[in-house]
Every structure is written in structure tokens, then in C-alpha cells.
Scaffold this active site. Structure first.
Site, PDB file in Angstrom:
ATOM      1  N   LYS A   1      -4.255  -7.885  -2.064  1.00  0.00           N
ATOM      2  CA  LYS A   1      -4.407  -8.190  -0.629  1.00  0.00           C
ATOM      3  C   LYS A   1      -5.679  -9.003  -0.409  1.00  0.00           C
ATOM      4  O   LYS A   1      -5.695  -9.982   0.349  1.00  0.00           O
ATOM      5  CB  LYS A   1      -4.475  -6.896   0.196  1.00  0.00           C
ATOM      6  CG  LYS A   1      -3.185  -6.099   0.144  1.00  0.00           C
ATOM      7  CD  LYS A   1      -3.257  -4.875   1.015  1.00  0.00           C
ATOM      8  CE  LYS A   1      -2.219  -3.857   0.604  1.00  0.00           C
ATOM      9  NZ  LYS A   1      -0.858  -4.408   0.433  1.00  0.00           N
TER      10      LYS A   1
ATOM     11  N   LYS B   1       3.994  -9.612  -3.063  1.00  0.00           N
ATOM     12  CA  LYS B   1       4.374 -10.055  -1.721  1.00  0.00           C
ATOM     13  C   LYS B   1       3.164 -10.507  -0.887  1.00  0.00           C
ATOM     14  O   LYS B   1       3.313 -11.349  -0.003  1.00  0.00           O
ATOM     15  CB  LYS B   1       5.156  -8.974  -0.969  1.00  0.00           C
ATOM     16  CG  LYS B   1       4.361  -7.710  -0.636  1.00  0.00           C
ATOM     17  CD  LYS B   1       3.985  -7.636   0.801  1.00  0.00           C
ATOM     18  CE  LYS B   1       3.135  -6.453   1.169  1.00  0.00           C
ATOM     19  NZ  LYS B   1       2.387  -5.686   0.220  1.00  0.00           N
TER      20      LYS B   1
ATOM     21  N   LYS C   1       2.981  -5.470 -13.002  1.00  0.00           N
ATOM     22  CA  LYS C   1       3.266  -4.985 -11.651  1.00  0.00           C
ATOM     23  C   LYS C   1       4.151  -3.742 -11.709  1.00  0.00           C
ATOM     24  O   LYS C   1       5.282  -3.790 -12.193  1.00  0.00           O
ATOM     25  CB  LYS C   1       3.965  -6.066 -10.834  1.00  0.00           C
ATOM     26  CG  LYS C   1       4.213  -5.611  -9.404  1.00  0.00           C
ATOM     27  CD  LYS C   1       4.731  -6.720  -8.518  1.00  0.00           C
ATOM     28  CE  LYS C   1       4.925  -6.257  -7.089  1.00  0.00           C
ATOM     29  NZ  LYS C   1       3.689  -5.794  -6.460  1.00  0.00           N
TER      30      LYS C   1
ATOM     31  N   GLY D   1       5.081  -1.948   1.294  1.00  0.00           N
ATOM     32  CA  GLY D   1       6.227  -1.116   0.945  1.00  0.00           C
ATOM     33  C   GLY D   1       6.217   0.220   1.670  1.00  0.00           C
ATOM     34  O   GLY D   1       7.266   0.771   2.003  1.00  0.00           O
ATOM     35  N   ASN D   2       5.002   0.711   1.958  1.00  0.00           N
ATOM     36  CA  ASN D   2       4.903   1.992   2.657  1.00  0.00           C
ATOM     37  C   ASN D   2       5.496   1.930   4.050  1.00  0.00           C
ATOM     38  O   ASN D   2       5.890   2.948   4.607  1.00  0.00           O
ATOM     39  CB  ASN D   2       3.446   2.421   2.756  1.00  0.00           C
ATOM     40  CG  ASN D   2       2.940   2.851   1.407  1.00  0.00           C
ATOM     41  OD1 ASN D   2       3.564   3.638   0.731  1.00  0.00           O
ATOM     42  ND2 ASN D   2       1.821   2.290   1.001  1.00  0.00           N
TER      43      ASN D   2
HETATM   44  P1  ADP Z   1       1.262  -1.842   0.344  1.00  0.00           P
HETATM   45  O1  ADP Z   1       2.502  -1.094   0.087  1.00  0.00           O
HETATM   46  O2  ADP Z   1       0.950  -1.994   1.792  1.00  0.00           O
HETATM   47  O3  ADP Z   1       1.152  -3.133  -0.429  1.00  0.00           O
HETATM   48  P2  ADP Z   1      -0.661  -0.672  -1.512  1.00  0.00           P
HETATM   49  O4  ADP Z   1      -0.504   0.768  -1.878  1.00  0.00           O
HETATM   50  O5  ADP Z   1      -0.260  -1.701  -2.505  1.00  0.00           O
HETATM   51  O6  ADP Z   1       0.090  -0.857  -0.117  1.00  0.00           O
HETATM   52  O7  ADP Z   1      -2.184  -0.964  -1.082  1.00  0.00           O
HETATM   53  C1  ADP Z   1      -2.831  -0.175  -0.091  1.00  0.00           C
HETATM   54  C2  ADP Z   1      -3.646   0.919  -0.776  1.00  0.00           C
HETATM   55  O8  ADP Z   1      -4.783   0.333  -1.405  1.00  0.00           O
HETATM   56  C3  ADP Z   1      -4.255   1.945   0.122  1.00  0.00           C
HETATM   57  O9  ADP Z   1      -3.334   2.959   0.476  1.00  0.00           O
HETATM   58  C4  ADP Z   1      -5.427   2.466  -0.720  1.00  0.00           C
HETATM   59  O10 ADP Z   1      -5.055   3.671  -1.358  1.00  0.00           O
HETATM   60  C5  ADP Z   1      -5.621   1.404  -1.797  1.00  0.00           C
HETATM   61  N1  ADP Z   1      -6.986   0.925  -1.986  1.00  0.00           N
HETATM   62  C6  ADP Z   1      -7.545   0.671  -3.202  1.00  0.00           C
HETATM   63  N2  ADP Z   1      -8.790   0.226  -3.080  1.00  0.00           N
HETATM   64  C7  ADP Z   1      -9.063   0.190  -1.739  1.00  0.00           C
HETATM   65  C8  ADP Z   1     -10.217  -0.188  -0.981  1.00  0.00           C
HETATM   66  N3  ADP Z   1     -11.336  -0.610  -1.584  1.00  0.00           N
HETATM   67  N4  ADP Z   1     -10.157  -0.127   0.364  1.00  0.00           N
HETATM   68  C9  ADP Z   1      -9.027   0.316   0.979  1.00  0.00           C
HETATM   69  N5  ADP Z   1      -7.908   0.699   0.308  1.00  0.00           N
HETATM   70  C10 ADP Z   1      -7.908   0.632  -1.036  1.00  0.00           C
HETATM   71 MG    MG Z   2       1.068  -3.326  -2.545  1.00  0.00          MG
END
Ligand code: ADP
Ligand code: MG
Length: 324
Positions: free
Chosen positions: A281, A219, A135, A16-17
């Protein structure tokens, strides 16, 4: 294309970012600009004519905002259910990806069609997620009175460091209902945008009829499912951090370059990854690798090309067989 090199298929899941970064108002103009920048990266993947590509993307901020807008206007226009909002945001993000990626491909002299598909994804009506909304979607809200009155009407929220966020059920995706069409479009050489926003959550009634249900599918999981169904060579989960870290943000932070599924699942079980962020992820990457024997990569959007070719991000690889 007899005798030519094999076509490799990658599925990428865009965070989403990449579409609506925190701290922006989220106007159509802003979102189009951000999507265009993401598509500049994606276009680089497509300079290789032997690469087939499927794009899936998040819609958390957009769908939450649309839902709220519906509620605020409820006395003027009937509010639409969440599955309608998922389909609507999937469509607007999809056509914007088609416009901006199409333009970027033109600049690179690449002649490929970009086809955004309204995609339904099958879920189980009995999925326990329907009884436990988890969620987070939409913006952080700080108006406690609004939160309490919405809660009284059955809307669920989670408290965050910046107020509250609405939470909705997020059932496990079972099957991509547009799979055959995705395949046909890929065979035709098109770049396909599918399962956007996790896909429209859909259940099959006992009489066989398909029906949208109120939920938002993750997603990353919907992208991984499609990658498995298509037998993709690569799943690339592209986000705003360089990959997977242990002790993320802590004094012993360590970024993983390559990790096998067994080790990664071990870290996940110890709670190393954010539940609504890196957790899904990691889960999606492990699922893809286990079910296909392929490699998944979690990386920064800007490193898309290097990540797909194995030079950036965290590579998730099959577990080594235990020696007997
Ligand atoms: P997206 O919008 O790409 O799905 P998210 O915000 O859902 O992004 O997931 C990415 C975020 O996960 C990163 O910005 C980070 O802050 C967070 N995060 C949490 N735990 C971890 C980790 N162990 N390693 C890396 N990032 C992490
Ligand atoms: Mg996400």
C-alpha cells in the site's frame, strides 16, 4: 457541462477484508453481504455528481479458494490455471459490486451506471517475481501432509502463525490493457470497476499475441497504476486499519496523519511495514504521488468519504524540494 465545476477523479482500492473478512466461511451470501456493506460506504462518495470513480479490489482469499477447489476436483473436471481463476473471481466480485453498489445508489437517488470490466494487466514475462513466488493467497492450511505433497508437485507455501499459505508470483504491473475502455466509460458518467484482483496477468508474446500467465498482481499496485494512467486526482487505498502507523502494534505506535514520499520511503526501507500487507500500500501510494504530484490516502473503509476529502487516514504528499 460548460462552466460547471471540474470533475474530480478518484481511484479507490478496496482490501480483501472489505469483501471476505477473516473468520467467515466465505459463502456467496456472506461475501455479497460484506460487499454490500462496503458499497454503502462507496455510494456516499458518489452523492457528489462531480466525482468520477474507479473501483479496484482484492481477490486473494477468493482466488486461493478457487485454485484449491480446482485441484481437489482434478479427477472430475480439468483444473484451470491461475489466470483463469483470477478472471473468474474478478468477474464474480465485479458483478456483485455492480448489483450492490447499484442498489445503494438507488437508495441515495443517484442515477449512475456501474460497469465491471474484465481487466487484463500487462506484465513482463522476464519479471524476477516469476522465479520467487511471494504473494500469499487463499486460506491458511494446517494439514502438513497436504502441504508437503503439494510442495512436491511444485506448489510454493509460506509458513504463517496459523499454518501455511500458498504463495504465487506477483509481478509488477506495467500497463492496464483496458485503459481506453475505462476512459470511455468514465466519460459516459459510469462508475467503473477495473483491475480487480490486480487484473488478469497478461504477457505479450514476440509475435504480439496477448496471453494470460499464472500469477496474481498486487491490487494496490494495479490500482495505483490505473490512477496514474488516468491522471486521477486521488488514490484512496481503503482497508481495515486507520492508516499507516510507525511501530505498528508496539509500545510506541504512532499513526501518521500526513507524510511525504521521502519520509515514508525511509520508514519503508527500515522495515516499518508488513511485506504482504501495508508494504504494497505504501509502495503504491508513493508511486502514485511521485508520478502525478497528487495526494494518496490510506484509510479505513468506513472513513472513505472523509479520507478522500482529506479528513481521515494517512495522507501521502509530494516530498518538499530540498532547499539549495
Ligand atoms: P487489505 O486486505 O486491505 O489489502 P492487508 O491485510 O493486506 O489488507 O493490509 C492491512 C494490514 O496491514 C492491517 O490490518 C495491519 O495489520 C497491517 N500492517 C502492517 N504494518 C502496518 C503498519 N505499519 N501500519 C498499519 N498497518 C500495518
Ligand atoms: Mg493486502
Amino acid at each position: 457541462m460548460q462552466g460547471g465545476p471540474p470533475v474530480t477523479l478518484a481511484v479507490i482500492a478496496l482490501g480483501g477484508n472489505a469483501i471476505a473478512p477473516a473468520g467467515t466461511a466465505g459463502t456467496a451470501e456472506e461475501q455479497t453481504g460484506t460487499i454490500a456493506r462496503a458499497m454503502d460506504q462507496v455510494a456516499r462518495l458518489l452523492q457528489d455528481p462531480d466525482r468520477a470513480l474507479v473501483i479496484t479490489h482484492g481477490n486473494g482469499p477468493q482466488v486461493g479458494n478457487l485454485l484449491r477447489k480446482n485441484e481437489l476436483a482434478r479427477d472430475i473436471v480439468p483444473p484451470m490455471p491461475l489466470d483463469w481463476c483470477v478472471a473468474q473471481t474478478q468477474a464474480t466480485i465485479g458483478f456483485t459490486i455492480a448489483n450492490t453498489l447499484g442498489r445503494a445508489l438507488e437508495r441515495h437517488g443517484v442515477d449512475r451506471a456501474v460497469v465491471p470490466l474484465v481487466s487484463r494487466v500487462l506484465v513482463d514475462a522476464g519479471d524476477p517475481a516469476f522465479d520467487a513466488p511471494q504473494k500469499p493467497i487463499g486460506a491458511h492450511v494446517t494439514d502438513e501432509a497436504y502441504v508437503r505433497s503439494a510442495e512436491a508437485q511444485g506448489v510454493a507455501f509460506v509458513e504463517t502463525s496459523r499454518g501455511w499459505r500458498r504463495v504465487v508470483p506477483s509481478p509488477t504491473p506495467i500497463a492496464s490493457l483496458e485503459l481506453a475502455t475505462v476512459r470511455a466509460m468514465l466519460e459516459d458518467g459510469a462508475v467503473v470497476v477495473a483491475n480487480g484482483g490486480g487484473g488478469v496477468p497478461t504477457v505479450r508474446d514476440p509475435d504480439g499475441a496477448l496471453r494470460g500467465v499464472e500469477a496474481v498482481i498486487d491490487k494496490d499496485l494495479a490500482g495505483a497504476l490505473l490512477a496514474v494512467e488516468l491522471g486521477a486526482d486521488r488514490l484512496a487505498i481503503l482497508t481495515d486499519v486507520a492508516g499507516v502507523a510507525l511501530d505498528f502494534g508496539g509500545p510506541d505506535e504512532r499513526w501518521l496523519a500526513e507524510v511525504d514520499v521521502a519520509e515514508l520511503r525511509g520508514h519503508a526501507a527500515r522495515g516499518a511495514f508488513g511485506a504482504g500487507s501495508m508494504g504494497p500500500k505504501v509502495e503504491a501510494a508513493c508511486g502514485f504521488v511521485e508520478r502525478t504530484g497528487g495526494t494518496a490516502v490510506i484509510a479505513r473503509l468506513e472513513d472513505a468519504l472523509d479520507a478522500i476529502e482529506g479528513r481521515a487516514g494517512t495522507r501521502v504528499v509530494p516530498s518538499r524540494p530540498v532547499p539549495s
